[in-house]
Design an enzyme around this catalytic site. Structure first.
Site, PDB file in Angstrom:
ATOM      1  N   LYS A  55       0.856  -1.130  -0.044  1.00  0.00           N
ATOM      2  CA  LYS A  55      -0.152   0.096  -0.087  1.00  0.00           C
ATOM      3  C   LYS A  55       0.952   1.349  -0.037  1.00  0.00           C
ATOM      4  O   LYS A  55       0.423   2.230  -0.668  1.00  0.00           O
ATOM      5  CB  LYS A  55      -0.933  -0.069   1.187  1.00  0.00           C
ATOM      6  CG  LYS A  55      -2.260  -1.145   1.174  1.00  0.00           C
ATOM      7  CD  LYS A  55      -2.747  -1.271   2.264  1.00  0.00           C
ATOM      8  CE  LYS A  55      -3.818  -2.478   2.119  1.00  0.00           C
ATOM      9  NZ  LYS A  55      -4.652  -2.788   3.452  1.00  0.00           N
ATOM     10  N   GLN A  99      -5.192  -2.126   9.724  1.00  0.00           N
ATOM     11  CA  GLN A  99      -4.764  -3.031   8.899  1.00  0.00           C
ATOM     12  C   GLN A  99      -5.188  -4.391   9.624  1.00  0.00           C
ATOM     13  O   GLN A  99      -4.965  -4.465  11.049  1.00  0.00           O
ATOM     14  CB  GLN A  99      -3.285  -3.197   8.674  1.00  0.00           C
ATOM     15  CG  GLN A  99      -3.004  -4.558   7.710  1.00  0.00           C
ATOM     16  CD  GLN A  99      -3.508  -4.642   6.261  1.00  0.00           C
ATOM     17  OE1 GLN A  99      -3.671  -3.593   5.794  1.00  0.00           O
ATOM     18  NE2 GLN A  99      -3.847  -5.834   5.735  1.00  0.00           N
ATOM     19  N   ASP A 122     -11.171   2.293   3.938  1.00  0.00           N
ATOM     20  CA  ASP A 122     -11.659   1.297   3.588  1.00  0.00           C
ATOM     21  C   ASP A 122     -13.091   0.821   3.326  1.00  0.00           C
ATOM     22  O   ASP A 122     -13.328   0.010   2.968  1.00  0.00           O
ATOM     23  CB  ASP A 122     -11.074   0.412   4.870  1.00  0.00           C
ATOM     24  CG  ASP A 122      -9.777  -0.590   4.465  1.00  0.00           C
ATOM     25  OD1 ASP A 122      -9.605  -0.905   3.408  1.00  0.00           O
ATOM     26  OD2 ASP A 122      -9.037  -0.846   5.518  1.00  0.00           O
TER      27      ASP A 122
HETATM   28  N1  GUN Z   1      -6.491  -7.163   5.657  1.00  0.00           N
HETATM   29  C1  GUN Z   1      -6.781  -7.886   4.480  1.00  0.00           C
HETATM   30  N2  GUN Z   1      -7.460  -7.120   3.514  1.00  0.00           N
HETATM   31  C2  GUN Z   1      -7.659  -6.043   4.304  1.00  0.00           C
HETATM   32  C3  GUN Z   1      -8.215  -4.512   3.871  1.00  0.00           C
HETATM   33  O1  GUN Z   1      -8.667  -4.344   2.800  1.00  0.00           O
HETATM   34  N3  GUN Z   1      -8.240  -3.570   4.761  1.00  0.00           N
HETATM   35  C4  GUN Z   1      -7.644  -3.738   5.854  1.00  0.00           C
HETATM   36  N4  GUN Z   1      -7.967  -2.845   6.576  1.00  0.00           N
HETATM   37  N5  GUN Z   1      -7.072  -4.764   6.491  1.00  0.00           N
HETATM   38  C5  GUN Z   1      -7.029  -6.030   5.415  1.00  0.00           C
END
Ligand code: GUN
Length: 292
Positions: A55, A99, A122
Site C-alpha cells: 500500500k 490493517q 476502507d
Molecule cells: N486485511 C486484508 N484485507 C484488508 C483490507 O482491505 N483492509 C484492511 N484494513 N485490512 C485488510
C-alpha cells in the site's frame, strides 16, 4: 496477442493508477498538496506487513504521501484507540486504515467503528456501509469497487443483467451485492452461499458470475452459462513440485471455465491488483472532500 476473453486486472489497475497520478500531480501543482494515507499496523503478521508495504509503495507510485503507525502485538484496545483518535484529528492525514486482522485480544468491531467515517478509506465503518446501502456518496470497500471498475472498463453491460454472487462475506459478497443492485448500476442480484440448495441451477442463470467463496477451483464449467462473464475473487496457494513450491489458483477452475465464459478474470492478475487501486481512489476522494 491480447486475449479479449481475459479481463486483465493488472493492465486496468495500471490505467487507473495513471489517472490518479495525474490528479495528484494537479493537486500538488495547484498548491492543494498531495493526498496522505496512513495505516495502523498492530503486531508482526507476515501477510499484513506485506500488504501494508504494498500500500505504501502504491501511494508513492502515484505521488501520494503515506505513513505507517506500528504498534506492538501486545497493545491494548486503549493504545489503538488513542492512535485512531490522533489520526481522526490530524489535518495532515486525509484517510487511514487499520490493517486487519488484529491480535485476538482486540475487539475488531470496536476499533474499526472508532474511525472517523470521513477518513474511512476502507469503507468499513457503519456509516459508510449505510451510505452505500442508501446509494449515497461514500467510501466503497476495495474489492466491490474493484469488481465494478473491471466490469465497466471491460465494457460489460450490467444494467438489467442477472448477477449471481457466490459468497456473502462482509467485505466482498454482501457489499458487492448491495452495490451492484443500487439505482444507477441496476443489476438484478442473487446471492448464493454454503446453505444454498441446487446451487448449480442458480449459477447457470448468471449473466455475470462473481465468485468469492474461498474454495480453490470450486466453480466448474457445468456451473456456468455459455457466454457468461466470470469474476474470480479467490486466491489460494497450492503446494506443488515447482521451484517456487506452489502455484496460485482462484475459486474458479480457470482452464475449464475459460472455454464457456465470454470474459473471465485470471488469478493472479484479475481482481487482486484492483484492490490497492481502490484504496488510492478513496484516498484521493478523501483529500478532495476533506480539504474543501
Ligand atoms: N486485511 C486484508 N484485507 C484488508 C483490507 O482491505 N483492509 C484492511 N484494513 N485490512 C485488510
Amino acid at each position: 496477442m491480447a486475449d479479449n476473453k481475459i479481463i486483465d486486472g493488472k493492465l486496468i489497475a495500471e490505467t487507473i493508477k495513471k489517472e490518479i497520478a495525474a490528479e495528484v500531480a494537479n493537486m500538488i501543482d495547484t498548491g492543494v498538496g498531495a493526498p496522505h494515507l496512513a495505516a495502523i499496523l498492530v503486531g508482526d503478521d507476515g501477510a499484513s506487513l506485506t500488504y501494508v508495504s504494498s500500500k505504501e509503495k502504491a501511494c508513492h507510485s502515484v505521488g501520494m504521501l503515506s505513513s505507517v503507525y506500528r504498534l506492538s502485538a501486545k497493545s491494548s484496545e486503549e493504545d489503538i484507540l488513542k492512535t485512531i483518535d490522533f489520526l481522526n484529528n490530524d489535518p495532515e492525514i486525509d484517510g487511514f486504515i487499520v490493517q486487519l486482522p488484529l491480535p485476538a485480544h482486540i475487539n475488531e468491531t470496536k476499533i474499526i467503528q472508532a474511525i472517523n467515517h470521513n477518513k474511512d478509506v476502507d469503507g468499513f465503518t457503519l456509516c459508510n456501509i449505510g451510505l452505500m446501502q442508501l446509494g449515497e456518496p461514500c467510501y466503497l470497500p476495495a474489492t466491490p469497487f474493484g469488481i465494478h471498475e473491471l466490469l465497466k472498463r471491460s465494457n460489460v453491460e450490467i444494467a438489467g443483467k442477472h448477477i449471481v454472487v457466490m459468497g456473502r462475506s462482509n467485505i466482498v459478497g454482501t457489499p458487492v451485492s448491495v452495490m451492484l443492485s443500487r439505482k444507477g448500476i441496476d443489476a438484478t442480484v442473487t446471492i448464493c452461499h454454503s446453505k444454498t440448495e441446487n446451487i448449480k441451477e442458480i449459477t447457470r442463470q448468471a449473466d455475470i458470475l462473481i465468485v468469492a467463496i474461498g474454495q480453490p477451483e470450486f466453480v466448474k464449467a457445468d456451473m456456468v452459462k455459455e457466454g457468461a462473464v466470470v469474476i474470480d475473487v479467490g486466491i489460494h496457494r497450492i503446494k506443488d513440485d515447482s521451484e517456487k513450491g506452489y502455484h496460485i489458483v482462484g475459486d474458479v477452475d480457470f482452464k475449464e471455465v475459460y472455454k464457456v465464459a465470454s470474459k473471465i478474470t485470471p488469478v493472479p492478475g484479475g481482481v487482486g491488483p484492483m484492490t490497492i487501486v481502490s484504496l488510492l481512489h478513496n484516498t484521493l476522494l478523501a483529500a478532495k472532500n476533506n480539504r474543501k
